[in-house]
Design an enzyme around this catalytic site. Structure first.
Site, mmCIF file in Angstrom:
data_model
loop_
_atom_site.group_PDB
_atom_site.id
_atom_site.type_symbol
_atom_site.label_atom_id
_atom_site.label_comp_id
_atom_site.label_asym_id
_atom_site.label_seq_id
_atom_site.Cartn_x
_atom_site.Cartn_y
_atom_site.Cartn_z
ATOM 1 C CB CYS A 109 -1.737 -0.637 -10.326
ATOM 2 S SG CYS A 109 -3.025 -2.462 -10.272
ATOM 3 C CG HIS A 163 -3.320 0.517 -6.478
ATOM 4 N ND1 HIS A 163 -3.220 0.135 -7.847
ATOM 5 C CD2 HIS A 163 -2.274 0.935 -6.543
ATOM 6 C CE1 HIS A 163 -2.320 1.012 -8.086
ATOM 7 N NE2 HIS A 163 -2.182 2.296 -7.456
ATOM 8 C CG HIS A 175 1.875 3.929 -8.424
ATOM 9 N ND1 HIS A 175 -0.104 3.961 -7.611
ATOM 10 C CD2 HIS A 175 1.985 4.624 -7.382
ATOM 11 C CE1 HIS A 175 -0.664 4.841 -6.911
ATOM 12 N NE2 HIS A 175 1.265 5.833 -7.655
#
Length: 229
Positions: A109, A163, A175
């Site tokens: 990520c 994240h 993402h």
């Protein structure tokens, strides 16, 4: 129900515009007097008033009275955000890879957000998601202030900012999700993401490109979990 709300909003704008137009001077449907300066013609006043009204309601990008330099600045900022989103979209389908930071190897990520920011606006983010959230040069943004190109953070491992993705507009973000997944667009309104959203950050972009961010941000504890959910 959503269509009904949109219809009411549209009708409200039309009524407000009609009310404004009713207060404006009536312009005779005849050719203007060549001897009268154009700036003094009633039509010009009416057009300016309508333009200001539409701009105030967010229906135009900027008032016509804004200096050209201001309009150019806004356009450049919008172009930067658009370039960032388009760059991110180019990587749709690239597989997730822990520690990955390019399209050939795959992305995790934070590797994905770092790569996109560096490629599109020349901004070098720290490597980890939690470091990106605390990096100098990134302003904290509320959810209702989100614009395309903003970083969005989530608590996916019982840890804040574990994240990160990039907001693309319309309540969506792009993402690199998790092992076995691929870079994709998802809805922030989905239950999973809505309850895990922990904040957003916006880069302070300059006119001539962004200076690299100081990577000397607060470091996470040794042995902290990686940026995946």
């Amino acid at each position: 129900m959503p269509k009904f709300r949109i219809s009411l909003a549209t009708q409200g704008r039309r009524l407000a515009l009609a009310a404004l137009l009713a207060t404006l001077p009536v312009v005779a449907m005849s050719a203007p007097d060549p001897s009268e300066p154009a700036a003094l013609l009633p039509a010009s006043s009416a057009a300016d008033a309508v333009t200001r009204f539409l701009a105030g309601k967010g229906l135009l990008n900027a008032p016509a009275a804004s200096p050209p330099s201001d309009n150019a600045f806004v356009e450049r900022m919008r172009d930067k955000a658009s370039d960032m989103v388009l760059t991110a979209m180019n990587f749709l389908g690239v597989p997730y890879r822990r520690g990955g930071n390019n399209a050939d190897r795959g992305f995790d990520c934070s590797g994905f957000t770092r790569h996109v920011f560096e490629m599109s606006v020349g901004l070098v983010l720290p490597r980890r998601a939690d470091e990106q959230a605390t990096a100098a040069g990134l302003a904290s943004i509320r959810r209702n202030e989100l614009k395309p190109g903003d970083l969005v953070f989530f608590n996916t491992m019982r840890r804040t900012f574990s994240h990160v993705g990039i907001y693309v507009g319309e309540g969506k973000f792009i993402h690199a999700p998790k092992p076995g997944g691929e870079v994709r667009v998802e809805d922030m309104g989905a239950a999973y993401w809505a309850k895990r959203f922990t904040g957003a950050r916006r880069a302070e972009l300059g006119l001539d490109g962004a200076a690299p961010i100081d990577a000397a941000a607060p470091k996470p504890p040794a042995g902290a979990a990686r940026n995946v959910y």
